[in-house]
Design a protein around this motif. Structure first.
Motif, mmCIF file in Angstrom:
data_model
loop_
_atom_site.group_PDB
_atom_site.id
_atom_site.type_symbol
_atom_site.label_atom_id
_atom_site.label_comp_id
_atom_site.label_asym_id
_atom_site.label_seq_id
_atom_site.Cartn_x
_atom_site.Cartn_y
_atom_site.Cartn_z
ATOM 1 N N ASP A 1 -13.645 -16.349 24.143
ATOM 2 C CA ASP A 1 -13.863 -15.886 25.521
ATOM 3 C C ASP A 1 -13.656 -17.012 26.530
ATOM 4 O O ASP A 1 -13.096 -16.794 27.610
ATOM 5 C CB ASP A 1 -15.264 -15.298 25.688
ATOM 6 C CG ASP A 1 -15.433 -13.957 25.004
ATOM 7 O OD1 ASP A 1 -14.408 -13.324 24.650
ATOM 8 O OD2 ASP A 1 -16.598 -13.532 24.821
ATOM 9 N N ARG A 2 -14.092 -18.205 26.193
ATOM 10 C CA ARG A 2 -13.940 -19.349 27.115
ATOM 11 C C ARG A 2 -12.465 -19.691 27.294
ATOM 12 O O ARG A 2 -12.022 -19.971 28.412
ATOM 13 C CB ARG A 2 -14.719 -20.561 26.578
ATOM 14 C CG ARG A 2 -14.685 -21.739 27.524
ATOM 15 C CD ARG A 2 -15.521 -21.462 28.763
ATOM 16 N NE ARG A 2 -15.414 -22.594 29.647
ATOM 17 C CZ ARG A 2 -15.154 -22.509 30.947
ATOM 18 N NH1 ARG A 2 -15.013 -21.330 31.514
ATOM 19 N NH2 ARG A 2 -15.066 -23.576 31.693
ATOM 20 N N LEU A 3 -11.700 -19.661 26.215
ATOM 21 C CA LEU A 3 -10.271 -19.940 26.344
ATOM 22 C C LEU A 3 -9.574 -18.852 27.156
ATOM 23 O O LEU A 3 -8.700 -19.145 27.970
ATOM 24 C CB LEU A 3 -9.625 -20.109 24.963
ATOM 25 C CG LEU A 3 -10.032 -21.380 24.215
ATOM 26 C CD1 LEU A 3 -9.415 -21.386 22.822
ATOM 27 C CD2 LEU A 3 -9.647 -22.631 24.992
ATOM 28 N N GLU A 4 -9.978 -17.607 26.962
ATOM 29 C CA GLU A 4 -9.401 -16.528 27.775
ATOM 30 C C GLU A 4 -9.752 -16.721 29.245
ATOM 31 O O GLU A 4 -8.926 -16.492 30.129
ATOM 32 C CB GLU A 4 -9.878 -15.160 27.289
ATOM 33 C CG GLU A 4 -9.366 -13.996 28.112
ATOM 34 C CD GLU A 4 -7.840 -13.899 28.186
ATOM 35 O OE1 GLU A 4 -7.330 -13.404 29.210
ATOM 36 O OE2 GLU A 4 -7.149 -14.327 27.231
ATOM 37 N N SER A 5 -10.954 -17.172 29.501
ATOM 38 C CA SER A 5 -11.372 -17.448 30.881
ATOM 39 C C SER A 5 -10.490 -18.531 31.507
ATOM 40 O O SER A 5 -10.080 -18.416 32.673
ATOM 41 C CB SER A 5 -12.838 -17.878 30.894
ATOM 42 O OG SER A 5 -13.243 -18.256 32.177
ATOM 43 N N TRP A 6 -10.170 -19.571 30.743
ATOM 44 C CA TRP A 6 -9.280 -20.614 31.247
ATOM 45 C C TRP A 6 -7.885 -20.054 31.514
ATOM 46 O O TRP A 6 -7.267 -20.368 32.542
ATOM 47 C CB TRP A 6 -9.191 -21.789 30.270
ATOM 48 C CG TRP A 6 -10.257 -22.806 30.507
ATOM 49 C CD1 TRP A 6 -11.262 -23.160 29.675
ATOM 50 C CD2 TRP A 6 -10.433 -23.596 31.687
ATOM 51 N NE1 TRP A 6 -12.056 -24.114 30.256
ATOM 52 C CE2 TRP A 6 -11.561 -24.404 31.490
ATOM 53 C CE3 TRP A 6 -9.745 -23.700 32.902
ATOM 54 C CZ2 TRP A 6 -12.012 -25.307 32.451
ATOM 55 C CZ3 TRP A 6 -10.208 -24.592 33.856
ATOM 56 C CH2 TRP A 6 -11.327 -25.386 33.629
#
Length: 141
Positions: A100-105
């Motif tokens: 999820d954090r990578l998708e947010s980036w």
């Protein structure tokens, strides 16, 4: 005169007219004397998106697809603040980010900086990290 990636490389010697600094200076203006005298700021020594895109065309014409992709990402990243690049770099280290954090980036890179090629790279990393168990553990709920 149109740019030909098969004959105009190296740009600095064959097509210096196409290479400009972020402030619009030509290569002939980038001298050590100009830097020492204060007529030239160190920030003028950075590559521009336009120059990196030309270099990507040269790489592609030479069949160097991966190098061309790297140069395209570099061109996009000229518009991203250094501190954000460092944050993304840190987030891409193994076991540092959740999916999820990578998708947010990736979404932020697209939304704020129009860096779609780089966002795709972050999404590709997310998928590879998931397959190789390199994502950070999801926080407990």
């Amino acid at each position: 005169m149109a740019f030909d990636p098969t004959t105009d490389y190296p740009l600095g010697s064959r097509r210096p007219d196409l290479v400009r600094t972020p402030g619009g200076l030509g290569l002939e203006e980038l001298t050590l004397d100009a830097l020492r005298s204060g007529r030239l700021d160190a920030s003028e020594m950075r590559a521009t998106a336009e120059t990196l895109e030309l270099q990507a065309q040269v790489a592609l014409a030479a069949g160097r697809v991966q190098l061309a992709a790297n140069l395209e990402r570099a061109a996009e990243l000229t518009g991203v603040p250094d501190e954000v690049i460092l944050e993304v770099y840190t987030a891409l280290r193994p076991h540092r980010s959740t999916a999820d954090r990578l998708e947010s980036w990736a979404e932020r890179l697209e939304r704020e900086f129009q860096a779609t090629v780089t966002a795709a790279y972050v999404r590709e990393a997310r998928a590879v990290y998931a397959k190789r168990n390199l994502l950070a553990d999801e926080p407990a709920v």
